[in-house]
Design a protein around this motif. Sequence first.
Motif: not given
Length: 338
Positions: A92, A96, A113, A126-129, A153
Amino acid sequence: MIGLKPPAALLQTPGFAHYSLAWSPFHNTRIALASSANFGLVGNGRLHIVSMGPPQAPGGPPTLNCDKYFETQDGLYDVAWSEAHENQVVSASGDGSIRLWDIMLNVCILLFSVDWSNTKKDTFASSSWDGTVKIWMPDRPRSILTLQAHHSCTYQALFSPHQPDVVATCSTDGTVKIFDLRAPSYAPTTNAFTNPMSAAALTVPASGSEILSIDWNKYRPFILATGSVDKSIKVWDCRMIKMGEVNQVGGVCEMQLPGHEYAVRKVQWSPHHADVLASASYDMTCRVWNASPAVTGPRMMYIHDPHTEFVVGCGWSLYEEGVLASCAWDSRLNVFHI
C-alpha cells in the motif's frame, strides 16, 4: 520475562524508514518490509524482501540479508503476503495505489491503491485516509466491494481469522467497527444520499483518541486488541455481536495494558499462544504482554529497546514460537527471541 536479553538479528536499510513488516506464510525465513524515504513525508518507497540465515558464530543471532528490493514513486506504508501464492506480495502506497508484486518475476503484476484473508485466500482488504475499506481479488482490476466504514481515516482493516465474511476496522474517530460483508450495504441515516455510511454489525467506542492498530485474537473469536494515540493497549470482548443486525453499539473492555510512554502504533497477537500480545510504539520500544484474564500481577513480559526512532511495526514468526520482528524509522529491522 524481563531479564537477560538474547542478541537480536539486525538489518539496516540506510535512507529508508520502515513502516510495516510481514512474515511469509510459506517460508519461515522470509520477511517483506515496507519503507519510505524521508520518514514517509516526501519521496519514493521500497519493498524489501529479506531472508534470515544461520548465525555467523555459535550462539549468535541469525543473519538477515536483503535479497532484493523494488522501488516505488511514493512511500510504502503497509505490506501483506498472499495466502495463495508464495511469491506474491501486496503493498500500500501513499499515492493511494495498491501494487501486487511477483518477487520471482521482479514485476508489479497489478497497479490499482493491506490484510490478506487467511480463510478466503484469494481476497484481501485495504483501508484509506478517506474512511473507505475496499475488498479485492488479485485477478480483478477493480475492488469487488467498497465499505464507507468511517467518516475519517481508517487506519486498519483486518479479516477475522474465524469467520471469512467478517472485517474489523479502526479509525481516527476512536471507534472499532465490525462488518459482516453479507449484511445490507448502508446504515439507515438521516441523509443516506450525500453522507452514506456502511452498516456495521457492531461499533465499539474504544478510545477518546485515534486508534492506530487492531488485531484479532487467533484463538478466541471476537476478542480484539487495540493500540491508541493515548498510549493505551486494550483488549475487547465483542461476543455480544449478532450477525445480520446493524448499528449495534457495545463491546466490553476486558483489560488495559499500561506501560508505553507514547502512542501505540501496532498490536499483534501471538499465533502460538492465546494470551500473548506484542506491541510497537513511538516510545522506541517493542513490548510483549501476558493478556491472560487469570493474571493478577505484572503483565509486561519483555521490552525490546535497541531502536533509536519510532517503532512502527512488529510481527510474530508464523513457524518459530517466540520469534518476533520489529521495524522502525531508524531504518533497522530486528529479529529476536522472547
